[in-house]
Write a protein that holds these residues in place. Structure first.
Motif, short mmCIF file in Angstrom:
data_model
loop_
_atom_site.label_atom_id
_atom_site.label_comp_id
_atom_site.label_asym_id
_atom_site.label_seq_id
_atom_site.Cartn_x
_atom_site.Cartn_y
_atom_site.Cartn_z
N HIS A 1 0.81 -1.23 0.00
CA HIS A 1 0.00 0.00 0.00
C HIS A 1 0.84 1.28 0.00
O HIS A 1 0.50 2.26 -0.67
N ALA A 2 1.94 1.30 0.71
CA ALA A 2 2.76 2.52 0.80
C ALA A 2 3.43 2.86 -0.53
O ALA A 2 3.74 4.03 -0.79
N VAL A 3 3.63 1.87 -1.37
CA VAL A 3 4.31 2.10 -2.65
C VAL A 3 3.45 2.95 -3.58
O VAL A 3 3.97 3.72 -4.39
N TYR A 4 2.13 2.86 -3.47
CA TYR A 4 1.26 3.71 -4.29
C TYR A 4 1.54 5.20 -4.04
O TYR A 4 1.52 6.00 -4.96
N HIS A 5 1.83 5.53 -2.79
CA HIS A 5 2.20 6.91 -2.46
C HIS A 5 3.51 7.29 -3.18
O HIS A 5 3.65 8.40 -3.68
N GLN A 6 4.44 6.35 -3.21
CA GLN A 6 5.71 6.60 -3.89
C GLN A 6 5.51 6.79 -5.39
O GLN A 6 6.13 7.68 -5.99
N TYR A 7 4.66 5.99 -5.99
CA TYR A 7 4.38 6.15 -7.41
C TYR A 7 3.83 7.56 -7.69
O TYR A 7 4.23 8.22 -8.65
N ALA A 8 2.90 8.00 -6.86
CA ALA A 8 2.34 9.34 -7.04
C ALA A 8 3.40 10.42 -6.84
O ALA A 8 3.42 11.43 -7.55
N GLU A 9 4.29 10.19 -5.88
CA GLU A 9 5.38 11.16 -5.64
C GLU A 9 6.32 11.25 -6.84
O GLU A 9 6.74 12.33 -7.22
N VAL A 10 6.63 10.12 -7.43
CA VAL A 10 7.48 10.12 -8.64
C VAL A 10 6.80 10.94 -9.73
O VAL A 10 7.44 11.78 -10.39
N ALA A 11 5.51 10.75 -9.92
CA ALA A 11 4.78 11.50 -10.95
C ALA A 11 4.75 12.99 -10.62
O ALA A 11 4.89 13.83 -11.52
N ARG A 12 4.53 13.34 -9.33
CA ARG A 12 4.52 14.77 -8.95
C ARG A 12 5.86 15.43 -9.21
O ARG A 12 5.94 16.50 -9.81
N MET A 13 6.93 14.79 -8.75
CA MET A 13 8.26 15.38 -8.91
C MET A 13 8.61 15.52 -10.40
O MET A 13 9.07 16.57 -10.83
N SER A 14 8.37 14.48 -11.16
CA SER A 14 8.67 14.50 -12.59
C SER A 14 7.76 15.49 -13.32
O SER A 14 8.21 16.23 -14.20
N GLY A 15 6.49 15.51 -12.94
CA GLY A 15 5.53 16.41 -13.58
C GLY A 15 5.85 17.87 -13.34
O GLY A 15 5.83 18.68 -14.27
N PHE A 16 6.16 18.21 -12.10
CA PHE A 16 6.49 19.61 -11.81
C PHE A 16 7.79 20.01 -12.49
O PHE A 16 7.92 21.14 -12.96
N GLN A 17 8.74 19.08 -12.59
CA GLN A 17 9.97 19.39 -13.31
C GLN A 17 9.67 19.61 -14.79
O GLN A 17 10.17 20.55 -15.40
N ALA A 18 8.82 18.75 -15.38
CA ALA A 18 8.42 18.91 -16.78
C ALA A 18 7.69 20.23 -17.00
O ALA A 18 7.76 20.81 -18.08
N ALA A 19 7.01 20.70 -15.97
CA ALA A 19 6.28 21.97 -16.05
C ALA A 19 7.19 23.17 -15.79
O ALA A 19 6.72 24.31 -15.72
N GLY A 20 8.49 22.91 -15.61
CA GLY A 20 9.45 24.01 -15.47
C GLY A 20 9.74 24.45 -14.06
O GLY A 20 10.43 25.45 -13.84
N CYS A 21 9.23 23.74 -13.07
CA CYS A 21 9.40 24.14 -11.67
C CYS A 21 10.49 23.29 -11.02
O CYS A 21 10.34 22.07 -10.91
N GLU A 22 11.55 23.91 -10.60
CA GLU A 22 12.65 23.21 -9.94
C GLU A 22 12.59 23.49 -8.44
O GLU A 22 12.62 24.64 -8.00
N TRP A 23 12.49 22.41 -7.65
CA TRP A 23 12.39 22.59 -6.19
C TRP A 23 13.61 23.30 -5.62
O TRP A 23 13.48 24.12 -4.71
N GLU A 24 14.79 23.01 -6.13
CA GLU A 24 16.01 23.66 -5.62
C GLU A 24 15.95 25.18 -5.84
O GLU A 24 16.34 25.94 -4.97
N ASP A 25 15.45 25.60 -6.99
CA ASP A 25 15.32 27.03 -7.27
C ASP A 25 14.32 27.67 -6.31
O ASP A 25 14.52 28.78 -5.84
N MET A 26 13.23 26.95 -6.03
CA MET A 26 12.24 27.48 -5.08
C MET A 26 12.84 27.64 -3.69
O MET A 26 12.63 28.66 -3.04
N ARG A 27 13.58 26.62 -3.26
CA ARG A 27 14.19 26.71 -1.92
C ARG A 27 15.18 27.87 -1.86
O ARG A 27 15.31 28.52 -0.83
N GLY A 28 15.86 28.13 -2.96
CA GLY A 28 16.76 29.29 -3.02
C GLY A 28 16.00 30.59 -2.84
O GLY A 28 16.54 31.56 -2.31
#
Length: 140
Positions: free
Chosen positions: A22-49
């Motif tokens: 069951h916990a792996v489903y959360h990980q799959y969604a996290e992979v999609a979120r991280m990849s999706g936001f990166q594809a949309a041009g949003c870099e988490w490191e830049d935001m933290r900066g």
């Protein structure tokens, strides 16, 4: 067009019943979120900066069909903005034959890292970091 990423179920993600834990489903969604936001041009490191960062506030998974080792799946990522300090990111985990294995709904916000509070307009902060909402918009 909704963002999608292909994944393959790995044997070490299975539980004692032989299907995905069951916990792996959360990980799959996290992979999609991280990849999706990166594809949309949003870099988490830049935001933290810029002293802001996305925060996950809640996740709900509705399990529909089991997944087994070596199955090819696709995980979508769709961002939905309204008014207020939070926004939703929904994912569908779909088997190769089109069967929905799980629906994942997440509520997120963007935290001001100095004030340690959610920002009033998360979409504006994301867009300032390069986020293009149309990449994660609903559609086929």
């Amino acid at each position: 067009m909704t963002y999608r990423i292909p994944l393959t179920v790995r044997s070490y993600e299975l539980d004692s019943l032989g299907h995905v834990n069951h916990a792996v489903y959360h990980q799959y969604a996290e992979v999609a979120r991280m990849s999706g936001f990166q594809a949309a041009g949003c870099e988490w490191e830049d935001m933290r900066g810029g002293r802001a960062a996305p925060v996950l506030l809640s996740t709900t998974v509705h399990f529909r069909r089991e997944l087994r080792a070596n199955e090819s799946i696709e995980v979508s990522c769709e961002a939905k903005f309204g008014t207020g300090k939070t926004f939703a990111v929904d994912s569908l985990i779909t088997k190769a034959d089109g069967t929905v294995a799980a629906e994942v709904t997440c509520v997120l916000g963007v935290m001001d890292l100095d004030a340690r509070k959610l920002v009033a307009d998360p979409r504006a902060v994301l867009e300032a970091a390069g986020f293009r909402a149309e990449v994660l918009a609903a559609g086929d």
